[in-house]
Write a protein that holds these residues in place. Structure first.
Motif, PDB file in Angstrom:
ATOM      1  N   ALA A 101      29.396  -7.666  11.203  1.00  0.00           N
ATOM      2  CA  ALA A 101      30.791  -8.270  11.329  1.00  0.00           C
ATOM      3  C   ALA A 101      31.628  -7.318  12.607  1.00  0.00           C
ATOM      4  O   ALA A 101      32.309  -8.078  13.192  1.00  0.00           O
ATOM      5  CB  ALA A 101      31.791  -8.250  10.145  1.00  0.00           C
ATOM      6  N   VAL A 102      31.354  -5.985  12.877  1.00  0.00           N
ATOM      7  CA  VAL A 102      32.245  -5.305  13.709  1.00  0.00           C
ATOM      8  C   VAL A 102      31.170  -5.054  15.003  1.00  0.00           C
ATOM      9  O   VAL A 102      31.433  -4.499  15.919  1.00  0.00           O
ATOM     10  CB  VAL A 102      32.604  -4.009  13.216  1.00  0.00           C
ATOM     11  N   SER A 103      29.796  -5.313  14.853  1.00  0.00           N
ATOM     12  CA  SER A 103      28.737  -4.948  15.964  1.00  0.00           C
ATOM     13  C   SER A 103      27.590  -5.496  15.671  1.00  0.00           C
ATOM     14  O   SER A 103      27.656  -6.674  15.242  1.00  0.00           O
ATOM     15  CB  SER A 103      28.637  -3.199  15.634  1.00  0.00           C
ATOM     16  N   THR A 104      26.434  -5.160  16.004  1.00  0.00           N
ATOM     17  CA  THR A 104      25.073  -5.596  15.710  1.00  0.00           C
ATOM     18  C   THR A 104      24.289  -4.814  14.659  1.00  0.00           C
ATOM     19  O   THR A 104      24.203  -3.638  14.966  1.00  0.00           O
ATOM     20  CB  THR A 104      24.188  -5.888  16.969  1.00  0.00           C
ATOM     21  N   PHE A 140      28.419 -13.203   7.831  1.00  0.00           N
ATOM     22  CA  PHE A 140      27.191 -13.407   7.948  1.00  0.00           C
ATOM     23  C   PHE A 140      27.192 -14.734   8.714  1.00  0.00           C
ATOM     24  O   PHE A 140      26.032 -15.578   8.524  1.00  0.00           O
ATOM     25  CB  PHE A 140      26.311 -13.620   6.665  1.00  0.00           C
ATOM     26  N   GLY A 141      28.016 -15.142   9.449  1.00  0.00           N
ATOM     27  CA  GLY A 141      27.927 -16.418  10.314  1.00  0.00           C
ATOM     28  C   GLY A 141      28.532 -17.659   9.409  1.00  0.00           C
ATOM     29  O   GLY A 141      28.465 -18.824   9.918  1.00  0.00           O
ATOM     30  N   GLY A 142      29.031 -17.213   8.201  1.00  0.00           N
ATOM     31  CA  GLY A 142      29.606 -18.517   7.306  1.00  0.00           C
ATOM     32  C   GLY A 142      28.178 -19.134   6.592  1.00  0.00           C
ATOM     33  O   GLY A 142      27.146 -18.810   6.652  1.00  0.00           O
ATOM     34  N   ALA A 143      28.741 -19.928   5.534  1.00  0.00           N
ATOM     35  CA  ALA A 143      27.542 -20.515   4.763  1.00  0.00           C
ATOM     36  C   ALA A 143      26.809 -21.447   5.191  1.00  0.00           C
ATOM     37  O   ALA A 143      27.175 -22.489   6.240  1.00  0.00           O
ATOM     38  CB  ALA A 143      28.228 -21.162   3.605  1.00  0.00           C
ATOM     39  N   ILE A 149      28.856   1.747   9.200  1.00  0.00           N
ATOM     40  CA  ILE A 149      28.849   2.460  10.497  1.00  0.00           C
ATOM     41  C   ILE A 149      27.809   2.827  10.979  1.00  0.00           C
ATOM     42  O   ILE A 149      27.362   2.602  12.290  1.00  0.00           O
ATOM     43  CB  ILE A 149      30.052   3.394  10.374  1.00  0.00           C
ATOM     44  N   ALA A 150      26.876   3.526  10.222  1.00  0.00           N
ATOM     45  CA  ALA A 150      25.699   4.341  10.517  1.00  0.00           C
ATOM     46  C   ALA A 150      24.724   3.180  11.209  1.00  0.00           C
ATOM     47  O   ALA A 150      23.953   3.847  11.909  1.00  0.00           O
ATOM     48  CB  ALA A 150      25.136   5.069   9.261  1.00  0.00           C
ATOM     49  N   ALA A 151      24.765   2.242  10.686  1.00  0.00           N
ATOM     50  CA  ALA A 151      23.489   1.149  10.893  1.00  0.00           C
ATOM     51  C   ALA A 151      24.025   0.221  11.864  1.00  0.00           C
ATOM     52  O   ALA A 151      23.381  -0.660  12.290  1.00  0.00           O
ATOM     53  CB  ALA A 151      23.190   0.294   9.530  1.00  0.00           C
ATOM     54  N   GLU A 202      40.693  -4.219   7.891  1.00  0.00           N
ATOM     55  CA  GLU A 202      41.522  -5.070   8.694  1.00  0.00           C
ATOM     56  C   GLU A 202      40.704  -5.559   9.929  1.00  0.00           C
ATOM     57  O   GLU A 202      41.062  -6.552  10.273  1.00  0.00           O
ATOM     58  CB  GLU A 202      42.281  -3.743   9.329  1.00  0.00           C
ATOM     59  N   ARG A 203      39.618  -4.941  10.290  1.00  0.00           N
ATOM     60  CA  ARG A 203      38.899  -5.535  11.299  1.00  0.00           C
ATOM     61  C   ARG A 203      38.076  -6.998  10.994  1.00  0.00           C
ATOM     62  O   ARG A 203      37.833  -7.784  11.963  1.00  0.00           O
ATOM     63  CB  ARG A 203      37.560  -4.477  11.756  1.00  0.00           C
TER      64      ARG A 203
END
Length: 699
Positions: free
Chosen positions: A401-404, A238-241, A149-151, A230-231
């Motif tokens: 996964a939830v942000s940048t 990482f965008g898949g393999a 979250i912090a990053a 959950e999210r």
């Protein structure tokens, strides 16, 4: 893993156990519980504190004292002497001498003036962060779920979405006095808040009760873990393999070839030790579509990049093509490019008073389809560096996964890495031991001489792999040495020195476990005694197989690793007085030992141009702890010299010129000398450790 909510944090608090504890003792208890789970905080990361009323040793009056984790150390293993103790009234008085953010480093120099009861434990830079939170108990942890979250680019909004008003948020600021004042201000303005997320850093939680503080910390971290689960459910990480992992054996085979080559490049200033990690989390990342751009952004939490450098080196390996030879040929250019990039980073960011450029080599090496390799000055540090990068992987997984995901700004990262306070801490570290960073393989490692030699090397900071054909004795010896010198420094491998396949496999295992080898102690032994007319061909061949062919096989494999590393090396043969002086009824043994000594001379000639030294220790009559004296050999030698078992040691002692018994530790001391830099100009030598035997004089 952030997306596995079923693996919930366990509340380990025991009311019965805690009921009789003082507040400082509860602090220790809480700290150890929190540090026992790496999802809560990484090794050496985070700190805890408690404010308690103590009796002033000078005035006898009650005073408020801050107990806080001291500089260095680990909350999972800390003991009471790991906490600094400071007068709270003096800590509050520091506000009167604080000259502002431009001078906050000088505040560390005032902390010793606040010491309670002459406690020698140095207070850490995080002390003000705990002192100025107006609660009795404070936890500062580095959980992956919170740092994710912090990053994140929108970490403030995410913090509010997950926790509402119960957990606040503060922007990035380097740990220190100013951040302590920020926390105090936040608490004053948000009296109902239970904690705060620090951008790119970690989590603070607080309460007035030790148990409640512990449970709050677990609750906040679990909430974040559940939210991520959950999210991110069903979302490829990482965008898949992009790549597929090689089979486990193939992964280790690639690592066994890569690691010695890398080790040679990174050991210019001091010998480095390697660690290999092909865990699921690592493989998911190194195989991912987004691995390279994410890795290039660097790590976020200061604890992460202090252990791993700001970014890793991605090895140009393609598991589908299996282009390992091509990679090895291009490795010098890759390593040089990383060094140049790091030197440019230093040049861009340095200040007029910055410490000098440190080792510009990477710590972390990512290999698609294979895993992660780390190198450091010792095995424990290499392993812990890998653990920290796994923390960074978890953070990148969650944040992206939830942000940048965003790493620390380059200048901020530099200012942490080359912080003058960190430099002072490095300068206070003890001088490395004489074999620090060295790796040794000891054959016959379960016997008296082998185990004594291993113990001597371990005491000087080396890592040791014990090799022996006796699996049970080997396990017992390795466990005993690990108990004394640490599990990181000891490995074992069951190996028959007469088997080419077994020897090759053992050295490959050594390369994966430690990155390579610096010292070979060839010590595997056998002894036989019989008149020549009673010596069978099988007995003759057995002596030659173990004492001549076996020594050739392990030396050949060691030479191959030495040359791959291009760092030189040291070979020590444990031979025998019998290789120089004939002995009755032992023709097979004496001839094999003579062959062994002459092999050492030949290898000294071949290895010299590569800095490989080969020397021989010649023992005589080492009875105590030696397994070759436990069977028929003891009976046979006693019969040869017309004495009994009890009288044999006395006979050997009186036969020597110095009239002294030779012990395994004496041979170990000679093996240490020949492997150490004290003998750096010696090769092709024979060192007799026999208490004096004129027949075995070498000149």
């Amino acid at each position: 893993m952030l997306n596995r909510a079923e693996n919930r944090l366990e509340n380990l608090w025991d009311d019965t156990r805690a009921s009789a504890m003082s507040e400082p003792e509860k602090l220790l208890y809480r700290s150890n519980l929190l540090g026992s789970d790496k999802r809560i905080t990484n090794y050496g990361g985070g700190n805890t504190s408690a404010k308690d009323t103590e009796r002033d040793p000078l005035t006898g009056a009650p005073v408020e004292v801050l107990w806080v984790k001291g500089s260095g150390g680990d909350v999972g293993s800390i003991r009471m002497d790991g906490f600094a103790t400071l007068y709270m009234d003096k800590l509050r008085a520091l506000k009167g001498v604080y000259r502002g953010p431009g001078h906050e480093d000088e505040m560390v120099g005032y902390l010793p003036h606040c010491t309670f009861n002459l406690n020698p434990r140095a207070a850490s830079i995080d002390t003000p962060l705990h002192a100025y939170v107006p609660r009795r108990h404070v936890d500062h942890m580095h959980p992956d779920a919170i740092i994710a979250i912090a990053a994140a680019k929108d970490s403030r909004a995410l913090t509010r979405e997950i926790f509402g008003d119960s957990i606040g948020w503060l922007p990035w600021r380097r740990p220190g006095y100013e951040l302590g004042l920020w926390l105090e201000k936040f608490c004053a303005e948000n009296p109902e808040a239970k904690g705060v997320v620090l951008e790119s850093h970690g989590l603070f939680t607080w309460d007035d009760d030790a148990k409640a503080c512990y449970e709050l910390t677990l609750e906040v971290i679990q909430t974040a873990m559940d939210w991520f689960a959950e999210r991110t459910a069903g979302t490829p990480a990482f965008g898949g393999a992009r790549h597929e992992s090689l089979a486990p054996e193939a992964r280790r085979a690639v690592a066994a070839r890569l690691m010695p080559a890398i080790r040679g490049f990174v050991s210019g200033n001091q010998h480095m030790v390697g660690h290999f990690d092909d865990s699921d989390a690592v493989l998911e990342f190194v195989n991912a579509q987004q691995m390279e751009p994410l890795a290039a952004l660097g790590t976020s939490c200061p604890d992460h990049f202090l252990r791993t450098k700001i970014r890793p080196l991605v090895i140009d390996f393609d598991p589908a093509r299996g282009n390992l030879d091509e990679v090895l040929q291009g490795l010098p250019q890759q390593v040089a490019a990383y060094r140049d990039d790091y030197a440019a980073y230093y040049a861009r960011c340095k200040h007029h008073d910055s410490p000098a450029l440190r080792d510009p080599n990477a710590v972390v090496y990512l290999v698609p389809g294979v895993g992660m390799i780390t190198f450091a000055r010792d095995k424990a540090t290499a392993r812990i560096s890998a653990e920290f990068y796994v923390n960074a992987i978890n953070v990148m997984r969650g944040a992206s996964a939830v942000s940048t995901y965003q790493g620390l700004p380059e200048q901020e990262a530099f200012d942490i890495e080359y912080w003058l306070l960190e430099e002072a801490k490095l300068q206070r570290m003890p001088r490395p031991r004489s074999l620090a960073g060295r790796v040794a393989l000891v054959t016959g490692g379960a016997g008296g001489i082998g185990s004594a030699t291993a113990a001597r090397y371990l005491a000087e900071g080396a890592c040791v792999m014990l090799a022996d054909i006796d699996a049970e004795a080997l396990a017992g010896t390795a466990e005993a040495l690990a108990a004394r010198h640490g599990a990181d420094a000891v490995r074992r491998v069951v190996m028959n020195v007469t088997s080419e396949e077994a020897v090759t496999a053992a050295f490959a295992e050594l390369a994966v476990e430690y990155g390579g080898v610096d010292i070979l102690v060839s010590n595997a032994g056998i002894a036989s005694s019989a008149p020549v007319e009673e010596t069978s061909l099988a007995l003759w061949q057995k002596n030659m197989d173990i004492l001549s062919t076996g020594y050739f096989l392990v030396s050949r494999e060691a030479f191959r690793l030495f040359r791959a590393q291009e760092m030189g090396g040291s070979v020590v043969f444990v031979a025998s007085k019998n290789g120089l002086a004939a002995s009755p009824n032992a023709s097979a043994y004496c001839t094999a030992k003579a062959s062994e000594i002459h092999l050492a001379r030949c290898l000294a000639l071949e290895g010299a141009e590569a800095g490989i030294r080969v020397n021989v220790v010649n023992p005589d009559a080492v009875l105590r702890g030696s397994r070759i004296w436990q069977g028929e050999w003891l009976d046979q030698r006693a019969a040869t010299y017309g004495t009994d078992k009890e009288g044999l040691e006395e006979m050997y002692r009186n036969r020597s010129l110095l009239k002294r018994s030779v012990l395994p530790e004496d041979i170990a001391e000679a093996a240490y000398f020949l492997a150490s830099d004290a003998s750096a100009k010696s090769t092709g030598n024979i060192l007799n450790v026999d208490a004096g035997n004129k027949e075995a004089f070498t000149r």
